[in-house]
Design a protein around this motif. Structure first.
Motif, PDB file in Angstrom:
ATOM      1  N   LEU A   1      12.587 -17.172  37.056  1.00 57.34           N
ATOM      2  CA  LEU A   1      11.244 -16.923  37.569  1.00 57.34           C
ATOM      3  C   LEU A   1      11.289 -17.280  39.051  1.00 57.34           C
ATOM      4  CD1 LEU A   1       8.252 -16.267  37.401  1.00 57.34           C
ATOM      5  CD2 LEU A   1       7.852 -18.566  36.467  1.00 57.34           C
TER       6      LEU A   1
ATOM      7  N   VAL B   1       9.575 -17.367  42.735  1.00 55.57           N
ATOM      8  CA  VAL B   1       8.253 -17.414  43.351  1.00 55.57           C
ATOM      9  C   VAL B   1       8.433 -17.596  44.857  1.00 55.57           C
ATOM     10  CG1 VAL B   1       5.959 -18.453  43.291  1.00 55.57           C
ATOM     11  CG2 VAL B   1       7.427 -18.581  41.264  1.00 55.57           C
TER      12      VAL B   1
ATOM     13  N   ALA C   1       2.959 -16.723  38.721  1.00 57.04           N
ATOM     14  CA  ALA C   1       4.083 -17.394  38.066  1.00 57.04           C
ATOM     15  C   ALA C   1       3.618 -18.123  36.803  1.00 57.04           C
ATOM     16  CB  ALA C   1       4.748 -18.373  39.023  1.00 57.04           C
TER      17      ALA C   1
ATOM     18  N   ALA D   1       4.841 -17.479  32.994  1.00 56.87           N
ATOM     19  CA  ALA D   1       5.364 -18.587  32.183  1.00 56.87           C
ATOM     20  C   ALA D   1       4.516 -18.834  30.943  1.00 56.87           C
ATOM     21  CB  ALA D   1       5.432 -19.854  33.021  1.00 56.87           C
TER      22      ALA D   1
ATOM     23  N   ILE E   1      12.500 -18.084  30.196  1.00 62.20           N
ATOM     24  CA  ILE E   1      12.740 -18.506  31.573  1.00 62.20           C
ATOM     25  C   ILE E   1      13.692 -19.696  31.548  1.00 62.20           C
ATOM     26  CG2 ILE E   1      11.714 -19.385  33.698  1.00 62.20           C
ATOM     27  CD1 ILE E   1       9.064 -18.060  32.763  1.00 62.20           C
TER      28      ILE E   1
ATOM     29  N   LEU F   1      13.317 -21.883  37.257  1.00 60.88           N
ATOM     30  CA  LEU F   1      12.238 -21.607  38.203  1.00 60.88           C
ATOM     31  C   LEU F   1      12.827 -21.817  39.594  1.00 60.88           C
ATOM     32  CD1 LEU F   1       9.261 -21.200  39.113  1.00 60.88           C
ATOM     33  CD2 LEU F   1       8.984 -23.686  38.843  1.00 60.88           C
TER      34      LEU F   1
ATOM     35  N   THR G   1      11.561 -21.620  43.295  1.00 60.54           N
ATOM     36  CA  THR G   1      10.286 -21.508  43.989  1.00 60.54           C
ATOM     37  C   THR G   1      10.333 -22.034  45.411  1.00 60.54           C
ATOM     38  OG1 THR G   1       7.924 -22.041  43.887  1.00 60.54           O
ATOM     39  CG2 THR G   1       9.435 -23.710  43.041  1.00 60.54           C
TER      40      THR G   1
ATOM     41  N   ALA H   1       5.851 -26.391  39.859  1.00 64.91           N
ATOM     42  CA  ALA H   1       6.903 -26.851  38.943  1.00 64.91           C
ATOM     43  C   ALA H   1       6.327 -27.743  37.847  1.00 64.91           C
ATOM     44  CB  ALA H   1       7.994 -27.582  39.716  1.00 64.91           C
TER      45      ALA H   1
ATOM     46  N   ILE I   1       4.585 -25.486  35.351  1.00 67.21           N
ATOM     47  CA  ILE I   1       5.561 -24.730  34.547  1.00 67.21           C
ATOM     48  C   ILE I   1       6.246 -25.660  33.555  1.00 67.21           C
ATOM     49  CG2 ILE I   1       7.706 -23.375  34.617  1.00 67.21           C
ATOM     50  CD1 ILE I   1       5.371 -21.811  35.816  1.00 67.21           C
TER      51      ILE I   1
ATOM     52  N   THR J   1      12.818 -25.817  31.193  1.00 64.65           N
ATOM     53  CA  THR J   1      13.111 -24.979  32.366  1.00 64.65           C
ATOM     54  C   THR J   1      13.612 -25.834  33.522  1.00 64.65           C
ATOM     55  OG1 THR J   1      11.413 -23.387  31.722  1.00 64.65           O
ATOM     56  CG2 THR J   1      12.151 -23.305  33.988  1.00 64.65           C
TER      57      THR J   1
ATOM     58  N   CYS K   1      14.519 -26.390  37.562  1.00 62.69           N
ATOM     59  CA  CYS K   1      13.772 -26.002  38.760  1.00 62.69           C
ATOM     60  C   CYS K   1      14.610 -26.225  40.011  1.00 62.69           C
ATOM     61  CB  CYS K   1      12.483 -26.808  38.846  1.00 62.69           C
ATOM     62  SG  CYS K   1      11.453 -26.290  40.228  1.00 62.69           S
TER      63      CYS K   1
END
Length: 146
Positions: free
Chosen positions: A30, A32, A62, A66, A73, A76, A78, A91, A94, A101, A103
């Motif tokens: 994902l 962003v 986003a 999610a 996913i 992430l 971002t 974050a 999410i 997930t 990040c």
């Protein structure tokens, strides 16, 4: 200013070593990024690595992606500074939806400036813009391996 002399023969082109297709341990990202040009470039980088990418230009979009239970996913990726909310807030939202997930934050600011402004704590996974496909792949592999 000091410019080192080039020792290659005149006329020879210097090319970056092409990135070999490498598995980075991530299937779905994902992404962003509020800057449309960067969003497209980074999406293409991730797709070259073999990732499926949900590329969105806003944190609210986003969260919408999610929230869909049918979308998987793994990572992430971002930007830190965006309208609506910063990358850390995104974050956290999410992670509340998908705790597994991973990040990775990206920013054009240096890590110490971001930490000083209180947006990110030191030690969080961050890559500085601009970056190459190779550097992004290495950073993702480090994150997935940890």
């Amino acid at each position: 200013m000091y410019f080192p002399r080039h020792k290659e023969e005149p006329g020879k082109e210097l090319l970056e070593t092409p990135l070999e297709k490498v598995s980075i341990g991530v299937n779905t990202v994902l992404l962003v990024e509020d800057e449309p040009l960067l969003l497209n470039i980074i999406r293409e980088m991730l797709e070259e690595m073999g990732c499926d990418v949900f590329a969105v230009a806003s944190p609210l979009k986003a969260i919408e992606v999610a929230s869909d239970p049918s979308s998987a996913i793994d990572l992430l990726l971002t930007d830190v500074v965006m309208p609506e909310m910063n990358g850390k807030e995104l974050a956290n939202r999410i992670k509340a939806l998908r705790p597994e997930t991973k990040c990775l934050f990206m920013s054009g600011y240096t890590a110490d400036i971001i930490a000083h402004k209180g947006v990110l704590e030191e030690g969080l996974n961050c890559i500085n813009k601009p970056f190459t496909t190779q550097k992004l792949a290495i950073k993702i592999q480090e994150l997935i391996g940890s």
